[in-house]
Design an enzyme around this catalytic site. Structure first.
Site, PDB file in Angstrom:
ATOM      1  N   LYS A  81      -3.315  16.247  -7.947  1.00  0.00           N
ATOM      2  CA  LYS A  81      -2.434  16.236  -9.114  1.00  0.00           C
ATOM      3  C   LYS A  81      -1.666  17.545  -9.271  1.00  0.00           C
ATOM      4  O   LYS A  81      -0.543  17.562  -9.776  1.00  0.00           O
ATOM      5  CB  LYS A  81      -3.231  15.900 -10.383  1.00  0.00           C
ATOM      6  CG  LYS A  81      -3.676  14.453 -10.438  1.00  0.00           C
ATOM      7  CD  LYS A  81      -2.497  13.485 -10.377  1.00  0.00           C
ATOM      8  CE  LYS A  81      -2.907  12.024 -10.515  1.00  0.00           C
ATOM      9  NZ  LYS A  81      -1.753  11.115 -10.490  1.00  0.00           N
ATOM     10  N   TYR A 135      -9.232  14.836  -6.937  1.00  0.00           N
ATOM     11  CA  TYR A 135      -8.222  14.367  -7.886  1.00  0.00           C
ATOM     12  C   TYR A 135      -7.378  15.522  -8.409  1.00  0.00           C
ATOM     13  O   TYR A 135      -6.139  15.476  -8.405  1.00  0.00           O
ATOM     14  CB  TYR A 135      -8.911  13.649  -9.047  1.00  0.00           C
ATOM     15  CG  TYR A 135      -7.969  13.054 -10.066  1.00  0.00           C
ATOM     16  CD1 TYR A 135      -7.301  11.867  -9.803  1.00  0.00           C
ATOM     17  CD2 TYR A 135      -7.750  13.672 -11.294  1.00  0.00           C
ATOM     18  CE1 TYR A 135      -6.426  11.307 -10.736  1.00  0.00           C
ATOM     19  CE2 TYR A 135      -6.889  13.129 -12.228  1.00  0.00           C
ATOM     20  CZ  TYR A 135      -6.229  11.939 -11.948  1.00  0.00           C
ATOM     21  OH  TYR A 135      -5.370  11.411 -12.871  1.00  0.00           O
ATOM     22  N   THR A 148      -7.919   2.839 -20.381  1.00  0.00           N
ATOM     23  CA  THR A 148      -7.842   1.937 -19.238  1.00  0.00           C
ATOM     24  C   THR A 148      -9.262   1.619 -18.797  1.00  0.00           C
ATOM     25  O   THR A 148     -10.237   2.165 -19.327  1.00  0.00           O
ATOM     26  CB  THR A 148      -7.097   2.609 -18.075  1.00  0.00           C
ATOM     27  OG1 THR A 148      -7.844   3.781 -17.675  1.00  0.00           O
ATOM     28  CG2 THR A 148      -5.696   3.038 -18.492  1.00  0.00           C
ATOM     29  N   ASN A 152       3.374   6.059 -10.159  1.00  0.00           N
ATOM     30  CA  ASN A 152       2.151   6.030 -10.958  1.00  0.00           C
ATOM     31  C   ASN A 152       0.865   5.851 -10.159  1.00  0.00           C
ATOM     32  O   ASN A 152      -0.190   6.286 -10.599  1.00  0.00           O
ATOM     33  CB  ASN A 152       2.295   4.896 -11.991  1.00  0.00           C
ATOM     34  CG  ASN A 152       0.983   4.534 -12.652  1.00  0.00           C
ATOM     35  OD1 ASN A 152       0.451   5.304 -13.441  1.00  0.00           O
ATOM     36  ND2 ASN A 152       0.460   3.354 -12.318  1.00  0.00           N
ATOM     37  N   ASP A 181       0.864  -1.173   0.000  1.00  0.00           N
ATOM     38  CA  ASP A 181       0.000   0.000   0.000  1.00  0.00           C
ATOM     39  C   ASP A 181       0.903   1.225   0.000  1.00  0.00           C
ATOM     40  O   ASP A 181       1.659   1.447   0.952  1.00  0.00           O
ATOM     41  CB  ASP A 181      -0.894  -0.022   1.244  1.00  0.00           C
ATOM     42  CG  ASP A 181      -1.842   1.175   1.323  1.00  0.00           C
ATOM     43  OD1 ASP A 181      -1.687   2.126   0.525  1.00  0.00           O
ATOM     44  OD2 ASP A 181      -2.728   1.149   2.193  1.00  0.00           O
ATOM     45  N   VAL A 182       0.850   2.028  -1.058  1.00  0.00           N
ATOM     46  CA  VAL A 182       1.787   3.149  -1.171  1.00  0.00           C
ATOM     47  C   VAL A 182       1.571   4.213  -0.093  1.00  0.00           C
ATOM     48  O   VAL A 182       2.442   5.065   0.117  1.00  0.00           O
ATOM     49  CB  VAL A 182       1.719   3.809  -2.568  1.00  0.00           C
ATOM     50  CG1 VAL A 182       2.174   2.838  -3.644  1.00  0.00           C
ATOM     51  CG2 VAL A 182       0.335   4.377  -2.853  1.00  0.00           C
TER      52      VAL A 182
END
Length: 233
Positions: free
Chosen positions: A149, A145, A180, A77, A50-51
């Site tokens: 970013k 989001y 995707t 990423n 888990d980042v």
């Protein structure tokens, strides 16, 4: 090292790097999907992680460096979307989750990579952050989001400066509508949405990674040609 390697852009990049003979650390939470990518491919190192977990990130990077001997490239990423809504309708939990993955996760992985690249001999390496078109022109209802970013862009610029004494380059790729699973879901409600093959993104990341140490792509935008990005589209 590739984070978010279990699907989408991360998986496409992992497969391309492996096909070109790189030794690749695969980071994502879903171990079974990482094992699927690694099956039958030499050079793949499966690192479920888990980042947003500081200790898990440190352990994953240490394990990869021990196996590979060094770390030359991080493709930073991993990221998530939360449901679109005006800011007053967004649960604080969605904001917290987006910040944890999209920003804290990026910071933790960049921190671990930077430390390894600085200590190894010869020192140096390259960090490639996955930004977004949203770091320039957001969609409506995307405050979690989009805000994270924008933070990634600040991370990229700062790492570029801080990495210079240690031969660590940092660049960012801003991607628009690669095909995707997430973009496919968006396209269901927007049948005229312009998209592009996700493999083109993987090729672009590979080219950034293959640059000699004396050169860096600071920012690259790759997007579907007919996206309404420039002007009114």
């Amino acid at each position: 090292m590739i984070t978010g390697a279990s699907g989408g852009i991360g998986r496409a990049c992992a497969e391309v790097f492996l096909a070109h003979g790189w030794q690749v650390g695969l980071i994502a939470r879903r171990a079974e999907l990482l094992e699927e990518i690694a099956a039958g491919r030499t050079g793949a190192v499966v690192l479920p992680c888990d980042v947003a977990d500081e200790n898990a990130v440190a352990a994953a990077f240490s394990e990869f460096a021990a196996k590979a001997g060094r770390l030359d490239v991080l493709f930073n990423n991993a990221g998530i979307f939360t449901p679109a809504a005006p800011i007053d309708e967004i649960p604080v939990a969605d904001w917290t989750r987006a910040v944890a993955v999209n920003l804290t996760g990026m910071f933790l992985c960049a921190r671990a990579a930077f430390g390894q690249m600085r200590r190894q001999s010869p020192m140096g390496g390259r960090i490639i952050n996955n930004g977004s078109i949203s770091a320039h022109v957001p969609r409506e209802g995307s405050v979690t989001y989009t805000t994270t970013k924008h933070g990634v862009t600040g991370l990229t610029k700062t790492l570029s400066l801080d990495g210079r004494p240690f031969d660590i380059a940092c660049g960012q790729i801003d991607i628009g509508n690669a095909r995707t699973d997430i973009v496919a879901e968006l396209a269901k409600s927007q049948p005229d949405m312009a998209t592009m093959d996700v493999g083109l993104v993987a090729d672009a990341v590979l080219r950034m990674a293959q640059l000699p140490a004396e050169a860096n792509v600071q920012f690259q935008t790759i997007m579907a040609t007919k996206m309404p990005y420039i002007g009114r589209g």
